[in-house]
Design a protein around this motif. Structure first.
Motif, PDB file in Angstrom:
ATOM      1  N   ARG A 119      -5.052  -3.553  -4.904  1.00 47.46           N
ATOM      2  CA  ARG A 119      -3.890  -2.862  -4.337  1.00 47.46           C
ATOM      3  C   ARG A 119      -4.335  -1.451  -3.965  1.00 47.46           C
ATOM      4  NH1 ARG A 119       1.478  -1.447  -6.706  1.00 47.46           N
ATOM      5  NH2 ARG A 119       2.770  -0.846  -4.927  1.00 47.46           N
ATOM      6  N   LEU A 120      -3.937  -0.967  -2.784  1.00 53.51           N
ATOM      7  CA  LEU A 120      -4.412   0.324  -2.284  1.00 53.51           C
ATOM      8  C   LEU A 120      -3.355   1.408  -2.455  1.00 53.51           C
ATOM      9  CD1 LEU A 120      -6.691   1.862  -0.719  1.00 53.51           C
ATOM     10  CD2 LEU A 120      -5.366   1.369   1.352  1.00 53.51           C
ATOM     11  N   VAL A 121      -3.775   2.533  -3.054  1.00 50.71           N
ATOM     12  CA  VAL A 121      -2.963   3.749  -3.101  1.00 50.71           C
ATOM     13  C   VAL A 121      -3.838   4.883  -2.568  1.00 50.71           C
ATOM     14  CG1 VAL A 121      -1.678   5.375  -4.539  1.00 50.71           C
ATOM     15  CG2 VAL A 121      -1.658   2.933  -5.103  1.00 50.71           C
ATOM     16  N   CYS A 122      -3.319   5.627  -1.609  1.00 47.87           N
ATOM     17  CA  CYS A 122      -4.054   6.750  -1.030  1.00 47.87           C
ATOM     18  C   CYS A 122      -3.250   8.036  -1.226  1.00 47.87           C
ATOM     19  CB  CYS A 122      -4.305   6.541   0.472  1.00 47.87           C
ATOM     20  SG  CYS A 122      -5.310   5.103   0.855  1.00 47.87           S
ATOM     21  N   ALA A 123      -3.957   9.152  -1.154  1.00 52.81           N
ATOM     22  CA  ALA A 123      -3.287  10.454  -1.289  1.00 52.81           C
ATOM     23  C   ALA A 123      -3.977  11.473  -0.400  1.00 52.81           C
ATOM     24  CB  ALA A 123      -3.317  10.920  -2.744  1.00 52.81           C
ATOM     25  N   ASP A 168     -11.440  -4.989  -8.270  1.00 56.38           N
ATOM     26  CA  ASP A 168     -10.980  -6.360  -8.035  1.00 56.38           C
ATOM     27  C   ASP A 168      -9.921  -6.748  -9.073  1.00 56.38           C
ATOM     28  OD1 ASP A 168     -10.870  -8.893  -6.879  1.00 56.38           O
ATOM     29  OD2 ASP A 168     -12.398  -9.689  -8.229  1.00 56.38           O
ATOM     30  N   GLY A 169      -8.749  -7.131  -8.588  1.00 63.80           N
ATOM     31  CA  GLY A 169      -7.634  -7.494  -9.468  1.00 63.80           C
ATOM     32  C   GLY A 169      -6.760  -6.321  -9.847  1.00 63.80           C
ATOM     33  N   GLY A 170      -7.243  -5.102  -9.590  1.00 62.69           N
ATOM     34  CA  GLY A 170      -6.503  -3.908  -9.976  1.00 62.69           C
ATOM     35  C   GLY A 170      -6.082  -3.063  -8.778  1.00 62.69           C
ATOM     36  N   THR A 171      -6.190  -1.748  -8.943  1.00 61.28           N
ATOM     37  CA  THR A 171      -5.741  -0.804  -7.919  1.00 61.28           C
ATOM     38  C   THR A 171      -6.876   0.136  -7.545  1.00 61.28           C
ATOM     39  OG1 THR A 171      -3.486  -0.849  -8.808  1.00 61.28           O
ATOM     40  CG2 THR A 171      -4.047   0.990  -7.371  1.00 61.28           C
ATOM     41  N   LEU A 172      -7.053   0.354  -6.242  1.00 58.72           N
ATOM     42  CA  LEU A 172      -8.030   1.318  -5.736  1.00 58.72           C
ATOM     43  C   LEU A 172      -7.274   2.546  -5.251  1.00 58.72           C
ATOM     44  CD1 LEU A 172     -10.983   2.013  -4.952  1.00 58.72           C
ATOM     45  CD2 LEU A 172     -10.512   0.962  -2.719  1.00 58.72           C
ATOM     46  N   PHE A 173      -7.580   3.695  -5.848  1.00 57.54           N
ATOM     47  CA  PHE A 173      -6.922   4.954  -5.480  1.00 57.54           C
ATOM     48  C   PHE A 173      -7.907   5.833  -4.721  1.00 57.54           C
ATOM     49  CE2 PHE A 173      -5.591   9.361  -7.052  1.00 57.54           C
ATOM     50  CZ  PHE A 173      -4.709   9.541  -5.996  1.00 57.54           C
ATOM     51  N   LEU A 174      -7.639   6.065  -3.440  1.00 57.01           N
ATOM     52  CA  LEU A 174      -8.469   6.916  -2.596  1.00 57.01           C
ATOM     53  C   LEU A 174      -7.801   8.278  -2.477  1.00 57.01           C
ATOM     54  CD1 LEU A 174      -9.488   4.377   0.218  1.00 57.01           C
ATOM     55  CD2 LEU A 174     -10.692   4.934  -1.905  1.00 57.01           C
ATOM     56  N   ASP A 175      -8.310   9.234  -3.241  1.00 58.01           N
ATOM     57  CA  ASP A 175      -7.732  10.580  -3.244  1.00 58.01           C
ATOM     58  C   ASP A 175      -8.332  11.406  -2.113  1.00 58.01           C
ATOM     59  OD1 ASP A 175      -6.158  12.637  -4.051  1.00 58.01           O
ATOM     60  OD2 ASP A 175      -7.334  13.160  -5.820  1.00 58.01           O
ATOM     61  N   GLU A 176      -7.488  12.186  -1.446  1.00 54.17           N
ATOM     62  CA  GLU A 176      -7.878  13.010  -0.295  1.00 54.17           C
ATOM     63  C   GLU A 176      -8.524  12.163   0.792  1.00 54.17           C
ATOM     64  OE1 GLU A 176      -6.639  15.675   0.146  1.00 54.17           O
ATOM     65  OE2 GLU A 176      -6.170  16.466  -1.842  1.00 54.17           O
ATOM     66  N   ILE A 177      -7.817  11.107   1.181  1.00 52.68           N
ATOM     67  CA  ILE A 177      -8.332  10.211   2.215  1.00 52.68           C
ATOM     68  C   ILE A 177      -8.438  10.914   3.569  1.00 52.68           C
ATOM     69  CG2 ILE A 177      -6.071   9.283   2.891  1.00 52.68           C
ATOM     70  CD1 ILE A 177      -7.484   6.544   3.173  1.00 52.68           C
ATOM     71  N   GLY A 178      -7.697  11.996   3.739  1.00 52.02           N
ATOM     72  CA  GLY A 178      -7.782  12.750   4.988  1.00 52.02           C
ATOM     73  C   GLY A 178      -9.123  13.424   5.193  1.00 52.02           C
ATOM     74  N   SER A 196       0.850  -1.194   0.000  1.00 51.68           N
ATOM     75  CA  SER A 196       0.000   0.000   0.000  1.00 51.68           C
ATOM     76  C   SER A 196       0.883   1.240   0.000  1.00 51.68           C
ATOM     77  CB  SER A 196      -0.898   0.014   1.235  1.00 51.68           C
ATOM     78  OG  SER A 196      -1.788  -1.082   1.214  1.00 51.68           O
ATOM     79  N   VAL A 197       0.442   2.275  -0.717  1.00 49.77           N
ATOM     80  CA  VAL A 197       1.235   3.489  -0.886  1.00 49.77           C
ATOM     81  C   VAL A 197       0.425   4.694  -0.417  1.00 49.77           C
ATOM     82  CG1 VAL A 197       2.462   4.969  -2.542  1.00 49.77           C
ATOM     83  CG2 VAL A 197       2.421   2.479  -2.872  1.00 49.77           C
ATOM     84  N   LEU A 198       1.092   5.614   0.275  1.00 48.09           N
ATOM     85  CA  LEU A 198       0.469   6.864   0.701  1.00 48.09           C
ATOM     86  C   LEU A 198       1.224   8.022   0.074  1.00 48.09           C
ATOM     87  CD1 LEU A 198      -1.590   8.405   2.410  1.00 48.09           C
ATOM     88  CD2 LEU A 198       0.013   8.272   4.335  1.00 48.09           C
ATOM     89  N   LEU A 199       0.553   8.765  -0.803  1.00 47.68           N
ATOM     90  CA  LEU A 199       1.146   9.910  -1.493  1.00 47.68           C
ATOM     91  C   LEU A 199       0.845  11.167  -0.697  1.00 47.68           C
ATOM     92  CD1 LEU A 199      -0.048   8.946  -5.088  1.00 47.68           C
ATOM     93  CD2 LEU A 199       2.211   8.526  -4.085  1.00 47.68           C
ATOM     94  N   LEU A 200       1.894  11.858  -0.281  1.00 54.35           N
ATOM     95  CA  LEU A 200       1.755  13.014   0.600  1.00 54.35           C
ATOM     96  C   LEU A 200       2.296  14.258  -0.084  1.00 54.35           C
ATOM     97  CD1 LEU A 200       3.148  11.195   3.748  1.00 54.35           C
ATOM     98  CD2 LEU A 200       0.756  11.810   3.398  1.00 54.35           C
ATOM     99  N   GLY A 201       1.541  15.332  -0.054  1.00 51.33           N
ATOM    100  CA  GLY A 201       2.044  16.568  -0.658  1.00 51.33           C
ATOM    101  C   GLY A 201       0.943  17.570  -0.891  1.00 51.33           C
ATOM    102  N   GLU A 202       1.350  18.756  -1.297  1.00 55.18           N
ATOM    103  CA  GLU A 202       0.404  19.837  -1.538  1.00 55.18           C
ATOM    104  C   GLU A 202      -0.508  19.521  -2.719  1.00 55.18           C
ATOM    105  OE1 GLU A 202       2.727  23.357  -2.148  1.00 55.18           O
ATOM    106  OE2 GLU A 202       3.802  23.157  -0.243  1.00 55.18           O
ATOM    107  N   SER A 203      -1.609  20.236  -2.807  1.00 56.85           N
ATOM    108  CA  SER A 203      -2.510  20.087  -3.947  1.00 56.85           C
ATOM    109  C   SER A 203      -1.797  20.530  -5.223  1.00 56.85           C
ATOM    110  CB  SER A 203      -3.769  20.926  -3.745  1.00 56.85           C
ATOM    111  OG  SER A 203      -4.509  20.446  -2.640  1.00 56.85           O
ATOM    112  N   GLY A 204      -2.082  19.829  -6.318  1.00 61.62           N
ATOM    113  CA  GLY A 204      -1.519  20.213  -7.606  1.00 61.62           C
ATOM    114  C   GLY A 204      -0.131  19.684  -7.885  1.00 61.62           C
ATOM    115  N   THR A 205       0.363  18.725  -7.075  1.00 63.61           N
ATOM    116  CA  THR A 205       1.722  18.201  -7.269  1.00 63.61           C
ATOM    117  C   THR A 205       1.762  16.946  -8.136  1.00 63.61           C
ATOM    118  OG1 THR A 205       1.497  17.101  -5.117  1.00 63.61           O
ATOM    119  CG2 THR A 205       2.706  19.188  -5.167  1.00 63.61           C
ATOM    120  N   GLY A 206       0.593  16.460  -8.593  1.00 60.82           N
ATOM    121  CA  GLY A 206       0.577  15.306  -9.496  1.00 60.82           C
ATOM    122  C   GLY A 206       0.379  13.971  -8.807  1.00 60.82           C
TER     123      GLY A 206
END
Length: 446
Positions: A273-277, A230-240, A161-171
């Protein structure tokens, strides 16, 4: 394709390279390239070699006259020689399409006596950061960008699992796509949920789906994003931004891999697979009790800091070129050198998103395909960057006449650039002759 040989072993290994599904080369311990596979030749071109001519990997890939570690870069061959096992590094290679980021793995090959004989070098282009410019969506050469991309390529092939941290607009969404495309799940869906601004019912319905009649307006059953991932990646943007009382349901999903559609008692499973930002300070939210600590530790397996544009200031020219290609829709636009300098002097609170908006305004204002300093300056008048400069303006009592302001500006530039007049003239957008004239007119300092 066999390029050279030290022994029959090299010939056999050269043929073995065809077993790799990525570009691969066979390298001797003295850095000579001995063989390449078909995937390498398709990605990087044929090596036109004379039988008596030695071609070294550092010269072919980088244009260097010495090995990478002697040119200021990490050298995977030297590292593998030292460690005795596989080494990996992110490099920038010269390719037929220009300079590209490449994920390099160096595998040492030993003989029956455990003597080091050769190396197999695997070269994997980084998704979204390599290929023709029409395919590239991430560019940069700064240290901050390189660190970010290195972590993306490191974690991409895993299931962590990955957590992407940073300001808005950074990609962050681009980074999530790059991670997904580098994984074994790339042939399945990348499903995105924007967590901010959703009501409780809508959040659960979007995430888990619902059955017919589950709530007012649920006229038919609907799959949720978890099921689609299912089988892929779930991206939860602005999980905070997920409310505290809903975080427990998300935690249960992540811990068990199971869920129920809204209005249903049937338990379903999804393998994703989980990716959050987020742009929020999650540790501070945990401290104040607005974000669950158990959920935080569940999602924060591999954090990646998404560098702001302030940290990537030297990437602005490349980013501007890429954005213009996107915005131009087939029409070629160019920036003058002074326009690029003006862009580089700004501070972008909205990061890449703000830079994109600025360039789009400039395209609207320009009458030609050449964007000069004047057009960029006009576009800046309506931007948040300009508003920030106005709000930071000195009090009226500190205002000075134009001649004094220009003198201070030139003195500051000269001091910042070690009296490099050519560089100062370039930044100021004036000729070197004009700069000399203006400097001669400055009052002498004590």
């Amino acid at each position: 394709m066999l390029i050279a040989t030290d022994s029959l072993n090299a010939t056999a290994l050269g043929h073995m390279l065809e077993g790799f599904d990525c570009p691969a080369i066979l390298v001797a311990s003295d850095y000579r390239i001995l063989a390449t596979n078909t995937a390498y030749r398709e990605a990087f071109g044929e090596l036109e070699l004379e039988p008596e001519q030695a071609h070294h990997c550092f010269r072919v890939s980088h244009g260097y006259d010495v090995p990478c570690d002697q040119a200021g870069e990490a050298c995977p061959l030297a590292a593998a020689t030292s460690s005795g096992h596989k080494e990996r590094v992110l490099h920038v290679h010269e390719t037929p399409r220009g300079r590209e980021h490449v994920d390099v793995e160096m595998l040492p090959i030993y003989d029956a006596r455990q003597q080091l004989q050769f190396f197999v070098e695997l070269l994997k282009p980084v998704p979204l950061a390599s290929g023709s410019l029409g395919d590239v969506e991430m560019v940069g050469s700064s240290a901050a960008y390189h660190r970010m991309l290195a972590r993306i390529t490191r974690v991409g092939p895993t299931d962590a699992s990955v957590l992407l941290l940073g300001e808005s607009g950074t990609g962050k969404e681009l980074a999530a796509r790059a991670i997904h495309m580098a994984s074994a799940r790339k042939h399945h869906a990348l499903v995105t949920l924007e967590c901010s601004g959703l009501t409780d019912t809508l959040f659960e319905s979007e995430l888990f789906g619902h059955v017919k009649g589950a709530f007012t307006g649920a006229h038919s059953s609907r799959k949720g994003l978890v099921e689609l991932a299912d089988g892929g990646t779930l991206f939860l943007d602005e999980i905070g931004d997920v409310p505290l009382h809903l975080q427990v349901k998300l935690l249960r999903l992540l811990e068990t891999g199971t869920f129920r559609r809204v209005g249903s008692t049937d338990l379903q499973a999804s393998d994703f697979r989980l990716v959050c930002a987020t742009h929020r300070d999650l540790p501070a939210m945990v401290e104040e009790g607005s974000f669950r600590s158990d959920l935080y530790y569940r999602i924060n397996v591999f954090p990646i800091h998404m560098a702001s544009l302030e940290e990537r200031r030297q990437d602005i020219p490349q980013l501007a070129q890429l954005l213009l290609k996107r915005l131009g829709k087939g029409k070629k636009y160019r920036l003058t050198e002074s326009a690029v300098q003006l862009l580089c002097q700004q501070r972008y609170r909205g990061n890449i998103r703000e830079l994109r908006n600025l360039l789009q305004r400039a395209l609207v204002m320009s009458d030609t395909n050449l964007l000069d300093r004047k057009v960029i300056a006009e576009a800046l008048l309506d931007s948040d960057t300009a508003q920030a400069r106005v709000s930071a303006s000195p009090a009226a009592a500190d205002w000075v006449d134009l001649k004094t302001a220009e003198a201070r500006y030139l003195q500051t530039l000269m001091a910042a650039h070690g009296n490099d007049k050519s560089r100062v003239a370039e930044i100021a957008g004036i000729s070197l002759r004009s700069l000399y004239r203006k400097l001669d007119a400055l009052p002498e300092q004590d």
